[in-house]
Design an enzyme around this catalytic site. Structure first.
Site, PDB file in Angstrom:
ATOM      1  CG  ASP A   1       0.326   1.210  -4.067  1.00 12.91           C
ATOM      2  OD1 ASP A   1       0.514   2.161  -3.427  1.00 12.91           O
ATOM      3  OD2 ASP A   1      -0.763   0.820  -4.214  1.00 12.91           O
TER       4      ASP A   1
ATOM      5  CG  ASP B   1      -1.925   0.929   1.252  1.00 14.47           C
ATOM      6  OD1 ASP B   1      -2.425   1.299   0.118  1.00 14.47           O
ATOM      7  OD2 ASP B   1      -2.428   1.643   2.109  1.00 14.47           O
TER       8      ASP B   1
ATOM      9  CG  ASP C   1      -3.639   2.845  -3.801  1.00 15.20           C
ATOM     10  OD1 ASP C   1      -3.369   1.743  -3.507  1.00 15.20           O
ATOM     11  OD2 ASP C   1      -3.447   3.884  -3.315  1.00 15.20           O
TER      12      ASP C   1
ATOM     13  CG  ASP D   1      -5.529   0.487  -0.436  1.00 16.73           C
ATOM     14  OD1 ASP D   1      -4.810  -0.176  -1.090  1.00 16.73           O
ATOM     15  OD2 ASP D   1      -5.042   1.797  -0.387  1.00 16.73           O
TER      16      ASP D   1
END
Length: 194
Positions: free
Chosen positions: A68, A65, A86, A90
């Site tokens: 990236d 996390d 993202d 997540d």
């Protein structure tokens, strides 16, 4: 204030990692996808009762996390779709890990832990949802001390230390409290303007 302190401490390390990763053929979106796939593996490990190992894997999946975004900044490949991917993965990652934990507790007949996992999952999703809705209204909403990094670290500690009942209570209460806490400043900012 705590969020800024956490970023200030983590930023130099993540920037260095981003510069190193920029020399590889990896892309930010690929790292996001790898992080999600690792979360699926973590969920399977937890569902089969390997909580100690799952704790270390939770930390490893949390690293993706950070990586990236660091790679995106280092390469200048910051895109709106990348941000959406993202954020979406997540949420899926966090949900699938909680579902793996829920499967473990349901199999054991642990009613209290099962309810707490559900409450923690709801709180973590609502914390992110309130922020996203506020930003959709054009308002910043980063209040709260129990954001995703804190939840990941606390979950890992609980799994490794075999103290999940206490940790689940903390996560269930604090994650939902932060969701409510984030509504208040939005209400204050919009009060009298509508």
């Amino acid at each position: 204030m705590l969020n800024r302190a956490r970023r200030a401490l983590a930023q130099p390390v993540s920037d260095l990692a981003g510069r190193i990763l920029a020399r590889t053929p990896l892309t930010p979106n690929l790292l996001t996808l790898i992080g999600f796939l690792l979360a699926v593996v973590v969920a399977c490990v937890l569902a089969t009762g390997h909580l100690f190992l799952g704790g270390f894997l939770v930390l490893l999946s949390g690293v993706f996390d950070i990586l990236d975004g660091a790679l995106a900044r280092a390469t200048g490949h910051i895109t709106r779709f990348g941000g959406l991917l993202d954020s979406t993965l997540d949420r899926f990652s966090e949900a699938v890990i909680f579902l793996g934990l829920l499967a473990f507790y349901v199999e054991r007949g642990s009613y209290q832990e099962s309810l707490l996992v559900c409450a923690a999952l709801i709180g973590s999703i609502m914390t992110s949802y309130v922020r996203a809705r506020a930003e959709g209204l054009g308002l910043k909403c980063e209040v709260g001390i129990f954001t995703r990094p804190e939840r990941v670290i606390l979950l890992a500690i609980g799994l490794i230390a075999n103290q999940m009942l206490v940790i689940l209570w903390i996560m269930a209460v604090l994650s939902n409290l932060v969701a409510v806490q984030r509504v208040i400043p939005v209400w204050r900012k919009t009060r009298g303007t509508e």
